[in-house]
Design a protein around this motif. Structure first.
Motif, PDB file in Angstrom:
ATOM      1  N   VAL A  65       0.861  -1.176   0.000  1.00 31.42           N
ATOM      2  CA  VAL A  65       0.000   0.000   0.000  1.00 31.42           C
ATOM      3  C   VAL A  65       0.897   1.225   0.000  1.00 31.42           C
ATOM      4  O   VAL A  65       1.766   1.362   0.854  1.00 31.42           O
ATOM      5  N   GLY A  66       0.710   2.080  -0.982  1.00 32.03           N
ATOM      6  CA  GLY A  66       1.476   3.313  -1.048  1.00 32.03           C
ATOM      7  C   GLY A  66       0.539   4.482  -1.234  1.00 32.03           C
ATOM      8  O   GLY A  66      -0.556   4.338  -1.755  1.00 32.03           O
ATOM      9  N   LEU A  67       0.940   5.643  -0.756  1.00 36.17           N
ATOM     10  CA  LEU A  67       0.136   6.824  -0.969  1.00 36.17           C
ATOM     11  C   LEU A  67       1.036   8.039  -1.053  1.00 36.17           C
ATOM     12  O   LEU A  67       2.132   8.057  -0.509  1.00 36.17           O
ATOM     13  N   ALA A  68       0.563   9.035  -1.756  1.00 25.69           N
ATOM     14  CA  ALA A  68       1.320  10.274  -1.909  1.00 25.69           C
ATOM     15  C   ALA A  68       0.844  11.289  -0.884  1.00 25.69           C
ATOM     16  O   ALA A  68      -0.349  11.441  -0.657  1.00 25.69           O
ATOM     17  N   VAL A  69       1.774  11.956  -0.257  1.00 29.12           N
ATOM     18  CA  VAL A  69       1.454  13.060   0.637  1.00 29.12           C
ATOM     19  C   VAL A  69       1.643  14.327  -0.195  1.00 29.12           C
ATOM     20  O   VAL A  69       2.739  14.598  -0.682  1.00 29.12           O
ATOM     21  N   THR A  70       0.571  15.074  -0.393  1.00 28.37           N
ATOM     22  CA  THR A  70       0.611  16.220  -1.305  1.00 28.37           C
ATOM     23  C   THR A  70       0.175  17.500  -0.615  1.00 28.37           C
ATOM     24  O   THR A  70      -0.303  17.479   0.517  1.00 28.37           O
TER      25      THR A  70
END
Length: 82
Positions: free
Chosen positions: A8-13
């Motif tokens: 599981v990966g996610l971008a912090v924007t």
């Protein structure tokens, strides 16, 4: 290192476009919230309660382009290339 395990990966924007590390997306509370989200999403996926892709469409993509395992190769050893 390659793995067969789900990841599981996610971008912090940031809300608006800004240059480099000035995004403000590196606040400790934001990173902690993103980590909690990833952990909860992984738990739901492990229980079978969450899906992250359409199985039919994924099968079609594999049919068209082949398996993505070729992208899991380890990086070449820089010392060996010298």
């Amino acid at each position: 290192m390659a793995t067969d395990a789900p990841v599981v990966g996610l971008a912090v924007t940031a809300q608006s476009a800004v240059a480099g590390c000035a995004t403000g997306a590196s606040h400790e509370t934001d990173i902690a919230a993103a980590g909690r989200f990833a952990l909860e999403a992984a738990k739901e996926f492990g229980r079978g309660a969450a899906r992250f892709h359409d199985a039919e469409e994924f099968a079609r993509l594999v049919e068209l382009y082949g398996p993505m395992t070729r992208l899991q190769a380890s990086a070449p050893d820089e010392d060996a290339a010298a």
